[in-house]
Motif scaffolding. Structure first.
Motif, short mmCIF file in Angstrom:
data_model
loop_
_atom_site.label_atom_id
_atom_site.label_comp_id
_atom_site.label_asym_id
_atom_site.label_seq_id
_atom_site.Cartn_x
_atom_site.Cartn_y
_atom_site.Cartn_z
N GLY C 192 0.79 -1.22 0.00
CA GLY C 192 0.00 0.00 0.00
C GLY C 192 0.81 1.26 0.00
N TRP C 193 1.90 1.31 0.76
CA TRP C 193 2.66 2.55 0.90
C TRP C 193 3.35 2.95 -0.40
CZ3 TRP C 193 7.91 1.96 0.00
CH2 TRP C 193 8.44 0.67 0.12
N VAL C 194 3.51 1.98 -1.27
CA VAL C 194 4.22 2.25 -2.52
C VAL C 194 3.32 2.92 -3.55
CG1 VAL C 194 5.13 1.06 -4.56
CG2 VAL C 194 5.98 0.48 -2.30
N ARG C 195 2.05 2.53 -3.51
CA ARG C 195 1.18 2.94 -4.61
C ARG C 195 1.06 4.44 -4.88
NH1 ARG C 195 -3.70 -0.99 -3.70
NH2 ARG C 195 -2.24 -2.30 -2.57
N PRO C 196 0.94 5.28 -3.87
CA PRO C 196 0.86 6.73 -4.18
C PRO C 196 2.09 7.22 -4.94
CG PRO C 196 0.28 6.33 -1.90
CD PRO C 196 0.77 5.03 -2.42
N ILE C 197 3.27 6.66 -4.60
CA ILE C 197 4.47 7.05 -5.33
C ILE C 197 4.39 6.55 -6.77
CG2 ILE C 197 6.99 6.99 -5.34
CD1 ILE C 197 6.88 6.11 -2.42
N SER C 198 3.91 5.33 -6.92
CA SER C 198 3.78 4.77 -8.27
C SER C 198 2.91 5.65 -9.15
CB SER C 198 3.18 3.37 -8.22
OG SER C 198 3.69 2.63 -7.16
N TRP C 199 1.80 6.13 -8.57
CA TRP C 199 0.86 6.91 -9.38
C TRP C 199 1.48 8.17 -9.92
CZ3 TRP C 199 -3.15 6.28 -4.93
CH2 TRP C 199 -3.73 5.01 -5.04
N LEU C 200 2.49 8.71 -9.20
CA LEU C 200 3.09 9.97 -9.64
C LEU C 200 4.20 9.76 -10.68
CD1 LEU C 200 3.41 11.89 -6.28
CD2 LEU C 200 1.83 12.34 -8.15
N LEU C 201 4.52 8.52 -10.96
CA LEU C 201 5.62 8.27 -11.90
C LEU C 201 5.07 7.88 -13.26
CD1 LEU C 201 8.05 6.31 -9.55
CD2 LEU C 201 8.05 8.72 -10.12
N ALA C 202 5.52 8.61 -14.26
CA ALA C 202 5.03 8.37 -15.62
C ALA C 202 5.27 6.94 -16.10
CB ALA C 202 5.66 9.38 -16.58
N PRO C 203 6.43 6.35 -15.83
CA PRO C 203 6.64 4.99 -16.32
C PRO C 203 5.59 3.99 -15.84
CG PRO C 203 8.71 5.92 -15.55
CD PRO C 203 7.64 6.86 -15.15
N THR C 204 5.02 4.23 -14.65
CA THR C 204 3.99 3.33 -14.14
C THR C 204 2.86 3.20 -15.16
OG1 THR C 204 4.45 4.18 -11.94
CG2 THR C 204 2.47 2.83 -12.20
N TRP C 205 2.37 4.37 -15.60
CA TRP C 205 1.22 4.37 -16.51
C TRP C 205 1.62 3.89 -17.90
CZ3 TRP C 205 -2.89 4.49 -13.80
CH2 TRP C 205 -2.87 5.15 -12.56
N GLY C 206 2.85 4.23 -18.29
CA GLY C 206 3.32 3.71 -19.57
C GLY C 206 3.35 2.19 -19.54
N MET C 207 3.83 1.64 -18.45
CA MET C 207 3.94 0.18 -18.33
C MET C 207 2.56 -0.45 -18.31
SD MET C 207 6.18 -2.11 -18.33
CE MET C 207 5.33 -3.51 -18.98
N THR C 208 1.63 0.20 -17.63
CA THR C 208 0.26 -0.31 -17.61
C THR C 208 -0.29 -0.38 -19.02
OG1 THR C 208 -0.02 0.81 -15.49
CG2 THR C 208 -2.02 -0.03 -16.55
N ALA C 209 -0.05 0.69 -19.78
CA ALA C 209 -0.54 0.71 -21.16
C ALA C 209 0.10 -0.40 -21.97
CB ALA C 209 -0.25 2.07 -21.79
N VAL C 210 1.40 -0.59 -21.80
CA VAL C 210 2.10 -1.64 -22.55
C VAL C 210 1.52 -3.01 -22.20
CG1 VAL C 210 4.30 -2.85 -22.78
CG2 VAL C 210 4.25 -0.36 -22.83
N ARG C 211 1.34 -3.23 -20.92
CA ARG C 211 0.85 -4.55 -20.50
C ARG C 211 -0.57 -4.78 -21.00
NH1 ARG C 211 3.14 -5.50 -15.77
NH2 ARG C 211 1.97 -3.81 -14.82
N HIS C 212 -1.43 -3.76 -20.86
CA HIS C 212 -2.81 -3.94 -21.29
C HIS C 212 -2.92 -4.11 -22.79
CE1 HIS C 212 -4.82 -2.16 -17.42
NE2 HIS C 212 -4.05 -3.21 -17.19
N SER C 213 -2.07 -3.41 -23.52
CA SER C 213 -2.15 -3.58 -24.98
C SER C 213 -1.66 -4.96 -25.38
CB SER C 213 -1.32 -2.50 -25.68
OG SER C 213 0.05 -2.66 -25.35
#
Lengths: 323, 262, 257
Positions: C192-213
């Motif tokens: 849990g403590w990691v997630r807020p930091i993850s949300w602020l990092l652009a690579p997180t969302w890029g990776m989500t997009a890559v994985r979902h695609s």
């Protein structure tokens, strides 16, 4: 309107500065410099190491902020109109660095052409023209890491001219370059001046300054020591001609005897490999050749020359007076 | 005897101090604390996702494996410094002192490895809530010490190769990667293909990691003796190999009269 | 338009620079491969859940893009300074952020070599089927994550300019970013403590997009989030750049001498 104006320009460094250290000596690199350079002049800054020449140039090209005082280039303040100044000046410095080693000379020029917003339409022609001007034709596709010092210098000049600057700053451009290369460089610089570019040049080499510069400012310890044309500066050498005698193994007593000869202002001894060169500054209008040779006694001598004071003599005298 | 001991301790410390330009917290903390901790976390969570082993497995595996970084780099730097100061040739020439000298050089390196490993173990276990019983600490510590020694031995071999090839960082990183894959750090040895298991048997860390895992669930010193003995012998073997390589390269460079004097 | 051309040309020339070092190239391909191999072996030993291996493959290959950027970005400005080019960049009339961004962007771009190598490694050594769910979106997502990582690298570059051993900072956050940005592990499984930091990092969302695609799932929101954060980094980086250059001009630290 003068192209370059310095008004009480001052720059202080705090030595030993860093992230944490507050204390440290303050070094005044440039102390209240006043200068103007007119359009189309080839202006020289002469001075010993640490005199403040490079610091002055860096302030004029906006790389350094002055501590106090103002400077204007083409009417634009170097602190307030930074963009305008940068668009109109070129900066060339000596040495090996300042280029992208793994790119070719051509790619380096392309890179800087983009930085200086040289329009795409004119880029190719301009780059080709400059490569030809600096004599790098045929080598432009090689990587810079393989370039000699002279080639790098020439590439730097090409780089500095990409955007047709109105003012060109050359900081010790012929350092470490072979005589032939340096001569070509001087010719290029003179041509640029003839074409209307205003140039400010710093150099160590007296003959270079003498040959090229319209006016020279002698700087020492951050201050202006003398200002004038090369001829004016030479005339400032108080005294008459200079007597040079080649000697082999002159003893201290012999030198002292020479010093005592009437009409001699100062005597210096320079090492020239196997021999030494005795340089005597004379009072105006005297001829003491015979007396000097007599004073040298048994010391073997070689050539004897008598000449007018050179820029180097002037420089030594002017700079020496401030130490 | 006393002279050798002195050479062993003092020589080691003085050369090590020279290499500790990286004593800056800006280098120490990222390299020796942050990275190993996150290596533990990274693989522990992957292990959970893949359904392999448990958190304890990954904490011990990665914390011990990470000694490779200080041990390999520090040894590489130590040897590199000797070479730069041109004392390496002198060291190789005095056979009576050779072993104690080099073992002395390695003492601070081993200590460095142990320190890094312990920090990663403690922090990793804390974050992942892996319980480490107090009684298991001494045997576990011994496993770490032996692993560090063995890896330092490999570090000597790597340093010798690096002197020849002149690319220390690249070599060390490659060796690190090989250790990561082969030594049962994250992938249980049983799951590895046969040939990889055989290779692993000859690499440092394999035996001490296995021992460490057993130690952490209560195995005593006697039960670990076999593995640790094997690991220590391997380490010694690497030291000998490293010294031989250094001597060989030194002779070779003299024969070839290369400008890079040993 | 002029700006776009400037960015494109400088980026391309920087890619050329980076592509020309043999040894750096070798390590930058091998390093992510070591981790990828470990990961593939792990997943092969454990779950054979559908898509697990493919997910591991795309994650591990994207890790290479970050590896190519993290250490070099943090040392980027020190590097320019040592080369003697930093002064020349500052002396140019072009705004400095426009010159710095292509530098870090080129690093992320070169990371694509690593991405491809890792994917091929997974395919030919581990037999992982590379059949992605939406190939075009996958390509787009890779493009976006490259931009996101490049811009994150820009932030890293300007933030670490004062530190002499800035390379260590970059190297130090290599693994943390792999972990925090969910390259292998979906965010939902991270503490849990990691997630807020993850949300602020652009690579997180890029990776989500890559994985979902690659595996199926909504790609657009992740792409937008990545691009949005990228834009924010651009703004922050620009502000920081202005401050550090002014400071450098005052303290005379643009050159080595």
């Amino acid at each position: 309107m003068p192209v370059i104006e310095l008004d009480q320009l001052r720059r202080t460094y705090r030595s030993g500065g860093g992230i944490r250290r507050r204390s440290g000596r303050e070094i005044e690199a440039v102390r209240g410099l006043d200068l103007t350079v007119e359009r189309g002049e080839l202006f020289g800054l002469l001075g010993p190491n640490g005199a403040g020449k490079t610091t002055t140039i860096k302030m004029l090209i906006t790389l350094l902020l002055p501590t106090s005082g103002t400077a204007r280039v083409l009417g634009h303040d170097v602190v307030k109109d930074v963009r305008e100044v940068r668009r109109r000046v070129g900066y060339v410095f000596g040495g090996d660095r300042g280029l992208y080693e793994r790119l070719s000379g051509l790619d380096n020029l392309r890179y800087f052409a983009e930085l200086y917003a040289v329009s795409p339409r004119t880029q190719r022609a301009r780059i080709a023209e400059l490569i030809e001007l600096v004599g790098l034709t045929g080598r432009e596709n090689e990587r810079v890491e393989g370039y000699s010092r002279g080639m790098r210098q020439r590439l730097h000049i090409a780089r500095g001219l990409l955007h047709k600057p109105d003012v060109l700053f050359l900081d010790e451009p012929s350092i470490g370059i072979d005589p032939v290369g340096a001569r070509e460089l001087r010719r290029t610089v003179a041509t640029l001046r003839d074409q209307g570019t205003t140039i400010m040049l710093t150099t160590h080499y007296m003959f270079e300054a003498d040959e090229l510069c319209d006016r020279i400012a002698v700087i020492a310890h951050g201050e202006l020591v003398a200002l004038g044309t090369p001829a004016e500066l030479k005339a400032m050498v108080r005294g008459g001609s200079v007597l040079e005698v080649e000697v082999f193994g002159a003893s201290d007593t012999a030198i002292d005897t020479v010093r005592a000869v009437a009409g001699i202002r100062s005597v210096g001894l320079e090492e020239r490999g196997q021999a030494q060169l005795l340089v005597a500054q004379l009072d105006p209008g005297v001829d003491v050749t015979a007396a000097v040779l007599g004073a040298l006694g048994d010391t073997p001598t070689g050539r004897v020359t008598s000449r007018e004071p050179s820029l180097e003599d002037a420089y030594v005298q002017l700079v020496g007076a401030t130490t | 005897m006393i002279t050798s001991a002195r050479v062993f301790f003092v020589g080691g410390l003085t050369s090590y101090r020279a290499l500790f330009t990286w004593l800056s917290p800006w280098i120490l903390i990222p390299t020796f604390i942050v990275t190993p901790l996150f290596q533990v976390l990274f693989f522990a969570y992957i292990g959970r996702d893949a359904g392999v082993a448990d958190d304890r497995f990954f904490v011990i595996g990665n914390a011990v494996q990470y000694v490779a970084i200080p041990c390999l780099f520090a040894m590489g730097n130590t040897i590199g410094n000797e070479r730069r100061q041109q004392t390496l040739g002198l060291l190789l020439v005095t056979p009576a002192r050779r072993i104690p000298l080099f073992l002395g050089r390695s003492l601070p390196v081993i200590a460095n490895g142990v320190a890094v490993s312990v920090v990663a173990l403690v922090a990793g276990a804390a974050l992942l809530r892996v319980h480490v019983a107090l009684a298991t600490v001494p045997p576990l510590l011994l496993c770490v010490v032996v692993a560090s020694f063995s890896c330092t031995g490999l570090g000597l071999v790597t340093a010798a190769l690096a002197l020849r090839v002149r690319e220390t960082a690249v070599l060390v990183n490659i060796v690190f990667g090989i250790l990561l894959i082969f030594c049962g750090v994250n992938v249980p040895l049983a799951s590895l293909p046969g040939w990889m298991r055989s290779v692993a048997g000859w690499l440092p860390l394999t035996h001490s990691i296995a021992a460490g895992r057993r130690a952490s669930v209560g195995a005593g010193f006697s039960a670990l003796g076999g593995d640790l003995g094997r690991e220590a012998l391997l380490g010694l073997g690497f030291v000998v190999l490293g010294l031989l390589l250094l001597a060989y390269f030194e002779r070779e460079s003299r024969q070839r009269a290369t400008l890079e004097v040993f | 338009m002029k700006t776009l051309r400037l960015l494109a040309v400088t980026w391309w020339l920087q890619v050329k620079i980076r592509s020309r070092s043999a040894f750096d190239g070798l390590l930058s391909l091998l390093w992510p491969l070591f981790f990828a191999t470990t990961i593939f072996l792990l997943y092969r030993a454990g779950h054979q859940a559908p898509g697990a291996l493919l997910s591991a493959a795309v994650g591990a290959s994207a890790m290479g893009i970050w590896s190519a950027t993290s250490t070099t970005a943090s040392a980027a400005l020190q590097n320019e300074r040592q080369q003697g080019t930093l002064e020349l960049l500052v002396a140019a009339p072009t705004p400095l952020p426009l010159l710095f961004v292509p530098i870090t962007l080129s690093m992320a771009t070169v990371g694509v070599y690593s991405l491809i190598t890792t994917l091929l490694w997974g395919r030919f050594v581990f037999g992982i089927s590379l059949h992605v769910h939406a190939p075009l979106l996958f390509a787009l997502s890779v493009l976006v994550i490259v931009v996101g990582i490049g811009m994150f690298g820009f932030l890293l570059a300007v933030a670490s300019v004062r530190y002499r051993s800035s390379w260590a900072l970059g190297a130090g956050i290599e693994l943390p970013v792999w972990f925090i940005c969910g390259f292998l592990i979906p965010l939902s499984q991270l503490p849990g403590w990691v997630r807020p930091i993850s949300w602020l990092l652009a690579p997180t969302w890029g990776m989500t997009a890559v994985r979902h695609s690659a595996l199926g799932g909504s790609v657009a929101p992740a792409l937008l989030a990545c691009l949005g954060l990228t834009a924010a980094y651009a703004v922050i980086g620009t502000l920081v750049t202005g401050r550090i250059v002014d400071a450098a001009r005052t303290r005379a630290t643009l050159a080595l001498t």
